[in-house]
Scaffold this active site. Sequence first.
Site, mmCIF file in Angstrom:
data_model
loop_
_atom_site.group_PDB
_atom_site.id
_atom_site.type_symbol
_atom_site.label_atom_id
_atom_site.label_comp_id
_atom_site.label_asym_id
_atom_site.label_seq_id
_atom_site.Cartn_x
_atom_site.Cartn_y
_atom_site.Cartn_z
ATOM 1 N N THR A 1 -1.232 -3.000 10.718
ATOM 2 C CA THR A 1 -1.991 -3.158 9.246
ATOM 3 C C THR A 1 -0.673 -3.751 8.549
ATOM 4 O O THR A 1 0.044 -3.243 7.696
ATOM 5 C CB THR A 1 -2.203 -1.827 8.674
ATOM 6 O OG1 THR A 1 -3.137 -1.221 9.254
ATOM 7 C CG2 THR A 1 -2.771 -1.942 7.177
ATOM 8 N N GLU B 1 5.920 4.663 8.043
ATOM 9 C CA GLU B 1 5.688 6.114 7.395
ATOM 10 C C GLU B 1 6.243 6.973 7.913
ATOM 11 O O GLU B 1 6.141 7.221 9.228
ATOM 12 C CB GLU B 1 4.340 6.073 7.481
ATOM 13 C CG GLU B 1 3.484 5.330 6.263
ATOM 14 C CD GLU B 1 2.000 5.526 6.628
ATOM 15 O OE1 GLU B 1 1.480 5.690 7.636
ATOM 16 O OE2 GLU B 1 1.392 4.885 5.570
ATOM 17 N N SER C 1 -6.206 6.818 5.330
ATOM 18 C CA SER C 1 -6.035 5.296 5.441
ATOM 19 C C SER C 1 -6.486 4.550 6.554
ATOM 20 O O SER C 1 -6.860 5.165 7.413
ATOM 21 C CB SER C 1 -4.789 5.010 5.217
ATOM 22 O OG SER C 1 -3.683 5.731 6.351
ATOM 23 N N LYS D 1 3.394 -6.989 3.843
ATOM 24 C CA LYS D 1 3.233 -5.407 3.556
ATOM 25 C C LYS D 1 2.942 -5.087 4.861
ATOM 26 O O LYS D 1 2.396 -5.392 5.906
ATOM 27 C CB LYS D 1 2.062 -5.526 2.611
ATOM 28 C CG LYS D 1 0.706 -5.615 3.327
ATOM 29 C CD LYS D 1 -0.258 -4.548 3.316
ATOM 30 C CE LYS D 1 0.188 -3.153 3.730
ATOM 31 N NZ LYS D 1 -0.840 -2.486 4.371
ATOM 32 N N THR E 1 0.694 -1.118 -0.018
ATOM 33 C CA THR E 1 -0.199 0.039 0.050
ATOM 34 C C THR E 1 0.902 1.237 0.280
ATOM 35 O O THR E 1 1.286 1.548 -1.267
ATOM 36 C CB THR E 1 -0.954 0.071 1.261
ATOM 37 O OG1 THR E 1 -0.271 -0.278 2.569
ATOM 38 C CG2 THR E 1 -2.134 -1.036 0.998
ATOM 39 N N ASN F 1 0.012 10.799 7.864
ATOM 40 C CA ASN F 1 -1.290 10.317 8.315
ATOM 41 C C ASN F 1 -2.434 11.232 8.482
ATOM 42 O O ASN F 1 -3.264 11.029 9.031
ATOM 43 C CB ASN F 1 -1.035 9.668 9.733
ATOM 44 C CG ASN F 1 -0.231 8.406 9.428
ATOM 45 O OD1 ASN F 1 -0.886 7.518 8.879
ATOM 46 N ND2 ASN F 1 1.024 8.228 9.820
#
Lengths: 385, 385
Positions: free
Chosen positions: A181, A261, A385, A170, A148, A380
């Site tokens: 996630t 991230e 998301s 992932k 993603t 974020n």
Amino acid sequence: MSVTVPQGFEAAGVAAGLKSTGKPDVAVVVNRGPLKVGAAVFTSNRAKANPIIWSQQAIQDGVVEAIVLNSGGANCFTGSFGFQTTHQTAETAAELLGISPGDVLVCSTGLIGTGDEVFRGKVLDGTRAAIAGLSSEGGQDAAHAIMTTDSVSKTSVVAGDGWTIGAMAKGAGMLAPGLATMLVVITTDAVLSPAEADAHLRAATRVSFDRLDSDGCMSTNDQVTLMVSGASGVAPDADAFRAALTDVCADLARQLQGDAEGASHDIAIHVTGAASEADAVEVGRSVARNNLFKAAIFGNDPNWGRVLAAIGTTAAAFDPYAVDVSFNGVRLCSAGAPDRPREEVDLTPRATSVLIDLKAGEASATILTNDLTHDYVHENSAYSS
Amino acid sequence: MSVTVPQGFEAAGVAAGLKSTGKPDVAVVVNRGPLKVGAAVFTSNRAKANPIIWSQQAIQDGVVEAIVLNSGGANCFTGSFGFQTTHQTAETAAELLGISPGDVLVCSTGLIGTGDEVFRGKVLDGTRAAIAGLSSEGGQDAAHAIMTTDSVSKTSVVAGDGWTIGAMAKGAGMLAPGLATMLVVITTDAVLSPAEADAHLRAATRVSFDRLDSDGCMSTNDQVTLMVSGASGVAPDADAFRAALTDVCADLARQLQGDAEGASHDIAIHVTGAASEADAVEVGRSVARNNLFKAAIFGNDPNWGRVLAAIGTTAAAFDPYAVDVSFNGVRLCSAGAPDRPREEVDLTPRATSVLIDLKAGEASATILTNDLTHDYVHENSAYSS
């Protein structure tokens, strides 16, 4: 090659239009046997996505012949329509593969609340296309299709004594105990019973993925699946297999941490001298989840006071005034008072080590986390998301 | 005027050089009686600063005649030397005021690990200067002297039936249950016994400061002190006094929220339909501490999926698929599925309301928090605190 390195597996990844970028977004991994053994661990979040609810039922008998994974939509909190989508995904795959729907697991990742008719159509079409393209060379395509916001695909392979383990993962943030996630598929051609597969998987994830806590936010869609073909014909030494599986999981966990991230530091929080392993994990996690500590690391500030303020909120057995805290090998706090000057610590490298000696016992644990950065906030806040 | 509005109190604030800016950094509040009643609540962090350790002992007898507060250094994890500094601060004040050191409370705020000989000298000199400058008009100076990264001073006054309550607070981030890097002094000229003062203070803080959770990071130095002079000669109606004291605490809590470091939204998380008040608090706090939710609010994104993912990590009694979630009055999720379109929500105002109906009972609670912003990361990474 990832999941298709072990004998007995085929995989594929295709673009089904779930991602607005047009990149691959549906993956299928099929176990051609002779064994069709499976084991899985799931998010411990009570708010579970439809594929989690489905897969938790499907795994009960220890048989898994295929797994379908999609990015571009979490199919979580999408009502009974969303559950039917998951069910139809398994049925579509089963029909094409000539197997039982109950032996097909499903994983989804993306925005919660995404799962309308358009989504369903694309997932089902993608499933058909992926199955049509199955190949024993398809592992890398599958690894790409589950990405993603990942900047790189994550795979890992370990060769044992006559057997191999392959894996793909992932995940790029939202990593927390009870998993993240994070979708992981691990394959092996070793010969294992369902009970052995389950025990090895739980042991390996407990000390790897479960100790990765990027931002304390537990996902609704996490799933780690082990598929066992037995195609090597080799029943592995139990200790050797568990060690290899743990290595694969730890390798993937580090890759997930490294791609979190917006992070600028990969932080390993080592807790030693704990009265129990559970205490060590609790103490490490309290630091990993402390925003002030995480922001300080982003600023290259070895702020040991924030470490002590974090661990003081736990119920672990220790005396706060006996604790030592070191950053990158320099002991800054000893027995409740300043020790070496903080200027001796260089926090510019991405790899960061914090050592907390509780002076309360012999147990230890390491928690992996990341810093809190401008880019984390940006990624974020600017995108759903 | 703050703490000097009620009869019987004097205060002062002076610059002692603890702050590099040269701004005021030592405050003293003195109770001239006739009563010398005190009550206090403290951080529940096990990593406690020296002034907390001192004040927790000094408050045992319910008598408080003076309180000395400094900014510019937390005197936390500074070894036995640091504790002696706190002790000497109380002794210095007591000698000048002609009272017992055991009736002097001490509060400090600033960087953990700060508390060397230079710090001690400045605190003691500042204490002497503040006592020399005590005045029944000194409340505002005291409120200024306890500011750290606060952008404004926080005060509150409520008038009752023949009695008054005055208060000052400092705090701008690091706010969490078990209180925060938050120092609060509340004065009243009402007539209260030590037991009454203690009971009223605990009741008022439980539903105000304890439900403010700016960033989940619990401080080592928090203290809320109530000083009772009885100078009005009026014994208040218990319910009326408790309500007024709760109003003062809630007013200060909102001021602290509104001045949280780097925040761009003040978020009220209302949890209704809970099986118990404890469940409502747990659910609200899980959302308040979820970085993904907090970053989404910064981005004006009404991401209800992150709310459900957060509350799913709790042990509270509810069915995740029965819950309703509304943002600013618009119900986005109903019974586990999308409801109104998220475009109907306008999150540009600073005041943000999230309503979570658990559909599990009659209890409710509200948790106050802030969003996670670039400025939060900047302020907590660029400066040690």
